[in-house]
Design an enzyme around this catalytic site. Structure first.
Site, mmCIF file in Angstrom:
data_model
loop_
_atom_site.group_PDB
_atom_site.id
_atom_site.type_symbol
_atom_site.label_atom_id
_atom_site.label_comp_id
_atom_site.label_asym_id
_atom_site.label_seq_id
_atom_site.Cartn_x
_atom_site.Cartn_y
_atom_site.Cartn_z
ATOM 1 N N GLN A 35 20.529 73.482 69.645
ATOM 2 C CA GLN A 35 20.899 74.649 69.643
ATOM 3 C C GLN A 35 22.458 75.214 69.253
ATOM 4 O OE1 GLN A 35 20.908 76.950 73.187
ATOM 5 N NE2 GLN A 35 20.368 79.069 72.325
ATOM 6 N N VAL A 48 13.363 68.566 60.137
ATOM 7 C CA VAL A 48 13.026 68.646 58.671
ATOM 8 C C VAL A 48 11.818 67.566 58.657
ATOM 9 C CG1 VAL A 48 15.316 69.130 57.714
ATOM 10 C CG2 VAL A 48 15.155 66.687 58.302
ATOM 11 N N SER A 109 26.179 62.780 49.167
ATOM 12 C CA SER A 109 27.374 61.987 49.524
ATOM 13 C C SER A 109 28.065 61.169 48.546
ATOM 14 C CB SER A 109 27.096 61.006 50.997
ATOM 15 O OG SER A 109 28.252 60.215 51.248
ATOM 16 N N TYR A 132 22.257 54.518 54.235
ATOM 17 C CA TYR A 132 22.727 55.922 54.186
ATOM 18 C C TYR A 132 22.893 56.294 52.638
ATOM 19 C CZ TYR A 132 25.710 60.087 54.326
ATOM 20 O OH TYR A 132 26.354 61.278 54.040
ATOM 21 N N LYS A 136 20.545 58.787 50.505
ATOM 22 C CA LYS A 136 20.961 59.926 49.880
ATOM 23 C C LYS A 136 20.621 60.238 48.391
ATOM 24 C CE LYS A 136 23.177 62.743 52.837
ATOM 25 N NZ LYS A 136 22.950 64.013 53.005
ATOM 26 N N LYS A 183 47.751 52.995 69.659
ATOM 27 C CA LYS A 183 46.620 51.828 69.609
ATOM 28 C C LYS A 183 46.356 51.391 67.789
ATOM 29 C CE LYS A 183 44.470 52.673 73.952
ATOM 30 N NZ LYS A 183 42.987 53.042 74.442
ATOM 31 N N TYR A 198 38.924 68.741 53.453
ATOM 32 C CA TYR A 198 39.211 69.549 54.862
ATOM 33 C C TYR A 198 38.020 70.451 54.979
ATOM 34 C CZ TYR A 198 41.413 72.527 58.050
ATOM 35 O OH TYR A 198 41.709 73.264 59.163
#
Length: 318
Positions: A35, A48, A109, A132, A136, A183, A198
């Site tokens: 949701q 899908v 992608s 992946y 795609k 780190k 962005y």
């Protein structure tokens, strides 16, 4: 006015796109297994991989924007990449054909290009190295078959580079977080350039392409200029008002560390943020460009540097 369905609209890009469309007073619905937090009244459950549900939710829709995807590096089982990304594309196309929906926007992608040696535009060679990227690319081929069947259909394929912004928890966020908590150690020379996108800019572009005339379009999406890892981390350190850590771990040692974590994952079954492939991707030069966007009058609303600074402020300073 066109009514837009955002498949995967509760996710990172989908949530920002929903906010953008809402500000523009554009009619849209959100279709997702989860949701929507921002727009629960505009949300409907959809998966899908289940075409019958798509039939119910996509009626009276003019444009489908498909953001739904399995995209993380370590999804198990591997078949999920193909169930969601490829079979999902087949289901969407079948439902669009049945409902006579003629406009589909698909976020693919730059992973379809694989590891690249030079700045790559839309005409680059396809060499995906993981499931992946392979899934795609296979999904793009499904959509290409759909658009080729009817001269009145429009297909827009967008291949974003790594997308970052507020509420994203991907690799760019992890880089920010590592520097915030002291780190972070640079692996390799840090001279490799990285293309980035962005979130506010790609959502603006997703809206822009809903207004293109009938045709088939392919766009890489990247915000310029490309920063080296040294330049990028310098912006982050400066924004955080922190002293820069100039210690570098040699590339070969970094790969060995990643390999050790891969072994540890196999032994314990626990997933770690460090892996061989992530180290390799971090040190790779991943530069992309879009020759096709240059042919249009789209202008990104936010500069890349400003986007980095705004994200750091929203996530770690405010």
């Amino acid at each position: 006015m066109k009514k837009i369905a955002i498949l995967g609209g509760s996710g990172f890009i989908g949530s920002h796109l929903s906010q953008y469309l809402n500000k523009m007073n554009i009619d849209f619905i959100i279709l997702d297994k989860i949701q929507s937090i921002q727009f629960p009244k505009k949300w409907q459950f959809a998966d899908v991989t289940r075409p019958l549900e798509l039939h119910k939710t996509l009626s009276a829709v003019d444009v489908i924007i498909n953001l739904a995807a399995e995209h993380q590096d370590n999804i198990e089982p591997k078949s999920l990449y193909y169930d969601v990304n490829v079979q999902g594309a087949k289901n969407i196309c079948a439902v669009a054909e049945y409902l006579n929906i003629k406009y589909i926007i698909f976020t693919s992608s730059v992973a379809i290009y694989g590891f690249i040696e030079h700045e790559t535009a839309e005409d680059g060679a396809y060499q995906p190295f993981n499931n992946y990227g392979k899934s795609k690319l296979a999904a793009e081929q499904v959509y290409d078959k759909w658009v080729a069947k009817n001269a009145n259909r429009t297909l827009v394929i967008i291949r974003p580079t790594v997308v970052f912004g507020k509420n994203n928890r991907g690799n760019v966020y992890n880089l920010f977080k590592q520097i915030v908590f002291g780190k972070f150690f640079m692996i390799g020379t840090g001279n490799n350039k990285k293309s980035m996108a962005y979130i506010d800019n790609i959502t603006a572009f997703l809206h822009y392409v809903t207004m293109l005339p009938i045709n088939r379009y392919v766009f890489n999406y990247v915000d310029k200029p490309d920063f080296t890892m040294n330049e990028l981390t310098q912006i982050i350190y400066y924004t955080l008002n922190k002293k820069r850590n100039n210690f570098h771990i040699p590339y070969i040692i970094g790969l060995f560390i990643g390999y050790c974590f891969d072994l540890l994952t196999k032994i314990t079954g626990k997933k770690y943020p460090i892996s061989y492939i992530r180290i390799k991707k971090f040190c790779a030069c991943t530069q992309f460009k879009s020759n096709n966007i240059k042919q249009y009058n789209f202008k990104a609303p936010v500069s890349l540097k400003e986007g980095i600074i705004k994200t750091i402020h929203s996530e770690f300073i405010k």
